[in-house]
Write an enzyme that holds these catalytic residues in place. Structure first.
Site, mmCIF file in Angstrom:
data_model
loop_
_atom_site.group_PDB
_atom_site.id
_atom_site.type_symbol
_atom_site.label_atom_id
_atom_site.label_comp_id
_atom_site.label_asym_id
_atom_site.label_seq_id
_atom_site.Cartn_x
_atom_site.Cartn_y
_atom_site.Cartn_z
ATOM 1 N N HIS A 174 23.094 -36.325 29.645
ATOM 2 C CA HIS A 174 22.487 -36.691 28.363
ATOM 3 C C HIS A 174 23.144 -36.007 27.173
ATOM 4 O O HIS A 174 22.493 -35.763 26.155
ATOM 5 C CB HIS A 174 20.981 -36.382 28.350
ATOM 6 C CG HIS A 174 20.183 -37.265 29.257
ATOM 7 N ND1 HIS A 174 19.945 -36.952 30.569
ATOM 8 C CD2 HIS A 174 19.564 -38.457 29.049
ATOM 9 C CE1 HIS A 174 19.213 -37.904 31.127
ATOM 10 N NE2 HIS A 174 18.974 -38.833 30.226
ATOM 11 N N SER A 397 17.952 -40.402 35.069
ATOM 12 C CA SER A 397 17.076 -39.825 34.049
ATOM 13 C C SER A 397 15.611 -39.972 34.475
ATOM 14 O O SER A 397 15.198 -39.364 35.461
ATOM 15 C CB SER A 397 17.344 -40.504 32.704
ATOM 16 O OG SER A 397 16.683 -39.841 31.658
ATOM 17 N N GLU A 455 18.839 -31.593 37.933
ATOM 18 C CA GLU A 455 20.050 -31.747 37.130
ATOM 19 C C GLU A 455 21.298 -31.433 37.961
ATOM 20 O O GLU A 455 21.382 -30.412 38.649
ATOM 21 C CB GLU A 455 19.990 -30.806 35.918
ATOM 22 C CG GLU A 455 21.217 -30.838 35.034
ATOM 23 C CD GLU A 455 21.386 -32.146 34.278
ATOM 24 O OE1 GLU A 455 22.496 -32.404 33.804
ATOM 25 O OE2 GLU A 455 20.397 -32.910 34.149
#
Length: 513
Positions: A174, A397, A455
């Site tokens: 991101h 996401s 992540e």
């Protein structure tokens, strides 16, 4: 400026404002300016509420944006493409303050602008990234490393390349680069018919399949499925707007620059002009929604066939508006199925899906019996049976978060391949001078034990299944096949009993049973 924090909340006084939506609040010594909905042509209007006032007063209609001068005496208003400077008070004399911008010019020196934007972009990441330590990177050294390349930047696209390299140094998902103002060639979209079109030995073109075959959503219907359009699978297109189809090698040459236009097709159920008919259809510029709807319907039918109608299927394309809508609709349609497949593959993310997973965790609190109907539950949206979730590397996401929560609540088996692994997220930051941007990730994901998670790692499946391309091309779906197999086995081991109302009581209170 000094703010006396101590006792701040106790000094707050409410304004006498009616209930409503307020945006872009600013204030001077007399009161508060804000933008409210409504106004001319549905555009918002600028309102003013005096500190001691009882009702707001209109400053001007159709104000899309505005700015208050530093001394609070003047307003710069924007109404569509018109700008005006007026006194900061109600009933502004907009016509008297209009600015004549026709002769305005601005000198831009690209290299100087690019240098400033380079520094701004680097600073934005430094100051907005969630980790002030920049994941252990020496951010000053990174600036120096890439700044040496600035003399060789010759286009705005070159600057984006540098930004992309700097963004990569953050080692986080991101962190996006968005191009700024630059010359672009306007695209002229070709027309599409919402169908698979195949070349034929005759030189004409055959409509192999109109898709989707049955769509309740009007926006996901093929132009060839519109009422009054007499066309079917297998028909031949002989001409478009009078141009013989045999004159081109690629059918879409006949629809060049004809998106969203009415065209006339000469069609027949055989490759012959004899007995042909003409139909008029409105083309579309994109078949994305149609093809997506068709893909979902095929998989829904596959699940229905493989399970004998016992298992429902919901695909969630994202965790924003469309995905939430599909989850809601799916639970209405398939809440009574014995088992449920939630397909998170290709989920493009959006918002954090806490509400979506909450719907999947619901259990009946009670049932209601109505005359002539089966018992219905509170809450209405729920599912009692076993569940499975499908994931792949393009579940991203919010599409990472959904299977993570699914596992956390123990809702069922996760099948497929590891998700993308991007839960360092964005919440906005300043843009660059030419409206480009480098978006800094402003928050990161932690589990409830205080550890970093997901992540750069993703969510791993309980059962790995690879959707091999040759199998998909042959019309199969390995992930769905495995999910149906797993769920049918669970139903065999732990069947879901139907809810049946007992005979109505004849004594009160009813005797315990």
């Amino acid at each position: 400026m000094r703010i006396d924090v101590e006792g701040f909340a106790a000094r707050v006084q409410p304004l006498k404002a009616p209930a409503g939506g307020y945006g872009r609040l600013t204030a001077n010594g007399e009161g508060v300016f804000y933008v409210a909905g409504g106004g001319r042509n549905g555009a918002p209007s600028l309102q003013f509420l005096a500190t001691e006032g009882d009702t707001p007063a209109k400053v001007a209609d159709g104000v899309g944006s505005y700015a208050l001068s530093a001394d609070g005496s003047k307003l710069l208003l924007r109404q569509s493409s018109t700008f005006a400077i007026v006194d900061a008070k109600p009933d502004a004399k907009v016509d008297d303050g209009k600015l004549d911008l026709d002769a305005w010019e601005i000198r831009i020196e690209p290299r100087r602008e690019w240098r400033q934007q380079f520094v701004d972009g680097w600073r934005i990441l430094r100051d907005w990234f969630y980790d002030p330590g920049m994941h252990g990177q020496d951010w000053d050294a990174i600036r120096a490393r890439y700044e040496r390349l600035l003399p060789y930047v010759n286009t705005r696209a070159d600057l984006d390349y540098l930004f992309s390299e700097i963004a990569g140094e953050a080692n986080a998902g991101h962190v996006y680069v968005e191009s700024g103002d630059q010359p672009v060639v306007q695209r002229r979209a070709g027309g599409l018919l919402g169908a698979e079109i195949q070349a034929h030995d005759s030189g004409y073109f055959r409509i192999a399949r109109i898709f989707p075959e049955d769509a309740a959503d009007i926006a996901a219907r093929s132009p060839l499925s519109a009422p009054g359009v007499d066309v079917a699978n297998g028909d031949f297109i002989l001409a478009v707007d009078g141009v013989d189809a045999r004159s081109v090698r690629n059918f879409y040459q006949l629809l060049e620059n004809k998106a969203d236009r009415v065209v006339t097709l000469r069609v027949n159920d055989r490759a012959s002009a004899q007995g042909a008919r003409e139909v008029r259809v409105t083309t579309i510029a994109s078949e994305h929604n149609l093809r997506y709807t068709d893909w979902v319907q095929q998989r829904r039918a596959m699940v229905d066939s493989l399970s004998g109608g016992r298992i429902g299927y919901i695909h969630v394309p994202n965790t924003a508006v469309e995905g939430s809508r599909e989850m809601f609709k799916g639970l209405v349609a398939y809440g009574d199925r014995e088992a449920l497949i939630i397909d998170d593959r290709y989920n493009g993310g959006g918002f954090i899906p806490d509400r979506m997973v909450e719907l999947l965790t619901r259990e009946p609190l009670n049932y209601w019996k109505r005359r002539g109907l089966q018992p219905t539950a509170t809450p209405v949206l729920h599912h009692r049976g076993p569940k499975a979730m499908l994931i792949n590397g393009q579940s991203s996401s919010g599409g990472d978060a959904l299977p993570y929560y699914f596992r956390k609540f123990g809702l069922g088996t996760i099948i497929g391949t590891r998700t993308w692994g991007g839960l360092i997220g964005i919440s906005g930051n300043p843009r660059l001078a030419d409206n480009g941007a480098i978006l800094a990730a402003t928050f990161s994901f932690m589990d409830t034990d205080g550890n970093w998670a997901v992540e750069n790692e993703g969510v791993a499946p309980d059962i790995e299944v690879i959707d091999r391309p040759e199998l998909v091309a042959a019309g199969r779906d390995p992930s769905i096949e495995k999910a149906v197999e797993v769920l049918l086995r669970e139903l065999e081991d732990s069947p879901v009993r139907p809810v049946v109302a007992p005979p109505a009581p004849t004594e009160f209170p009813p005797a315990a049973r």
